[in-house]
Structures are given as structure tokens and as C-alpha cells.
Design a protein around this motif. Structure first.
Motif, short mmCIF file in Angstrom:
data_model
loop_
_atom_site.label_atom_id
_atom_site.label_comp_id
_atom_site.label_asym_id
_atom_site.label_seq_id
_atom_site.Cartn_x
_atom_site.Cartn_y
_atom_site.Cartn_z
N PRO A 39 0.77 -1.16 -0.26
CA PRO A 39 0.07 0.09 0.12
C PRO A 39 0.89 1.50 0.05
N PRO A 40 0.29 2.36 -0.51
CA PRO A 40 1.40 3.52 -0.55
C PRO A 40 1.50 4.04 0.86
N LYS A 41 2.55 4.71 1.00
CA LYS A 41 2.99 5.19 2.06
C LYS A 41 2.62 6.69 2.26
N VAL A 42 2.01 7.24 3.47
CA VAL A 42 1.56 8.43 3.61
C VAL A 42 2.11 9.06 4.67
N LEU A 43 2.92 10.23 4.60
CA LEU A 43 3.76 10.84 5.52
C LEU A 43 3.09 12.33 5.83
N TYR A 44 3.52 12.67 6.84
CA TYR A 44 2.85 14.19 7.33
C TYR A 44 4.23 14.97 8.09
N PRO A 45 3.97 16.11 7.95
CA PRO A 45 5.02 16.83 8.67
C PRO A 45 5.11 16.57 10.31
N GLU A 46 6.18 16.44 10.82
CA GLU A 46 6.14 16.44 11.98
C GLU A 46 6.56 18.06 12.82
N PHE A 47 5.71 18.80 12.52
CA PHE A 47 5.70 20.06 12.82
C PHE A 47 4.53 20.66 13.23
N ALA A 48 4.27 21.46 14.35
CA ALA A 48 3.09 22.04 14.75
C ALA A 48 2.53 23.02 13.86
N VAL A 90 3.35 12.78 0.39
CA VAL A 90 3.57 13.60 1.61
C VAL A 90 2.37 14.80 1.67
N TYR A 91 1.39 14.67 2.84
CA TYR A 91 0.27 15.22 2.85
C TYR A 91 0.34 16.29 3.99
#
Length: 201
Positions: free
Chosen positions: A27-36, A108-109
Motif C-alpha cells: 500500500p502507498p506510504k503516507v507521511l505528514y510533517p512532524e511540525f506543529a 506527503v500530505y
């Protein structure tokens, strides 16, 4: 005997199921920024100002090497949605992460909250668009341009025989291929009341 066969069958099904699962596409990998995300900063930058961003959106079809030739015909973004994001520290984190890690199976969302802080408009028939009442600051423009190309091929339609032997007949068939291109650009309004012109391509 029946119990033993059933047990072995179940074991075989489980093992083969694991094997098929391992062989299937990941399955595709989905990443989010680890930034507030700071909504106050984004909200402040999107308050009304006196500046204007005027642009024209277009793309060009890539050649076989994946390059857009300079002299290629422009494909204008007709009636296309243009999205504007304020360039905040969170946005910078998202953009840098996307540049480094986005790929065919990795996306990257930005967070749903961050995505809500945006402005939208639409182009006219010639790709022109405008954002009014903009404050001084940096912004990011994005659009998805769609178009289609027509291709032809000879399709076998039958055969006939004459004094020279067999003759095959072909008819010309045409079909359309859909394309899309993500176009993006950074733009900056440096002072109040400034009119900034940009090419989004």
C-alpha cells in the motif's frame, strides 16, 4: 484421519495466504510533517490587504525524455482551480519533506487543518487568474492541468482474395489519451498595493 487432513489444509491455506500477501503490491506510504501547525499565523497572513496577484497558468507536453521543450506549444489551464497557500513555517516543513521523500509509492500530505487555510479561484478560457486583497507575504500557487491527446492506429478489418492472392484490409481508428500535470510556483507580495504578475507552469 479427517481431522488431520483438515488441519493440514488449514495450515496450507494460512501459509499460502501469507505468501500471496507478501507478493502483492505494498500500500502507498503516507507521511505528514512532524511540525506543529500554527493557525493564528496562517489566519493572519490570509487577512485582507491591498495587493493583487495576476497570473496565467499553462503547461507543456513532455517529450520522450520527460522534459518540457522550450518551444513546445503551451497548454493553457482552462477553467481550472488555482489554490493559494500562505507560506508559513509549517508549509515550509511540508514542502521540504515532499521534495525529499515524495515518490511513486510515497505521498506527503499536510494536515486537514493546514489545508483549510487556503484561497481558491478559477482560470478563464485562456488560463488567466487573479487573487485580490492580498497582504504582503510569500504564497504558494498550485493547480492540476488536464488535457487529452488524439492518437491513431490501423485496425485490421478483414481480408479478401483476388487474382494476386490474399489482401488484408485496415481502417484508421482514433482514440484519446488523458494527461494531467501538477504546476506550482512561489510568489511574493513585497509591499501593500503591489500588483504581482506570475507565470504558473
Amino acid at each position: 484421519m479427517r481431522i488431520a487432513i483438515s488441519f493440514m489444509t488449514m495450515a496450507f491455506v494460512c501459509l499460502t495466504g501469507m505468501s500471496f500477501a507478501q507478493r502483492g503490491p505494498k500500500p502507498p506510504k503516507v507521511l505528514y510533517p512532524e511540525f506543529a501547525f500554527d493557525s493564528l499565523t496562517a489566519r493572519e497572513q490570509l487577512k485582507r490587504g491591498k495587493g493583487t496577484i495576476q497570473g496565467i497558468a499553462f503547461t507543456k507536453e513532455k517529450n520522450s525524455f520527460g522534459v518540457k521543450p522550450l518551444l513546445a506549444e503551451k497548454i493553457y489551464a482552462t477553467n481550472t482551480k488555482i489554490i493559494l497557500f500562505p507560506v508559513t513555517p509549517y508549509f515550509d516543513a511540508w514542502y521540504q519533506m515532499r521534495r525529499k521523500k515524495e515518490g511513486k509509492r510515497t505521498y506527503v500530505y499536510m494536515s486537514d487543518e493546514a489545508y483549510r487555510f487556503r484561497l481558491e479561484t478559477r482560470t478563464d478560457s485562456y488560463g488567466n487568474f487573479t487573487f485580490t486583497e492580498m497582504k504582503p507575504g510569500r504564497y504558494f500557487l498550485q493547480a492540476i492541468v488536464g488535457w487529452s491527446t488524439t492518437h491513431g492506429q490501423n485496425v485490421y478489418s478483414g481480408s479478401g482474395y483476388n487474382g494476386y492472392g490474399r489482401t488484408d484490409y485496415y481502417t484508421r481508428s482514433y482514440y484519446n489519451v488523458s494527461h494531467s500535470d501538477r504546476i506550482e510556483e512561489f510568489v511574493e507580495v513585497k509591499e501593500s498595493g503591489e500588483v504581482v504578475k506570475v507565470k504558473l507552469h
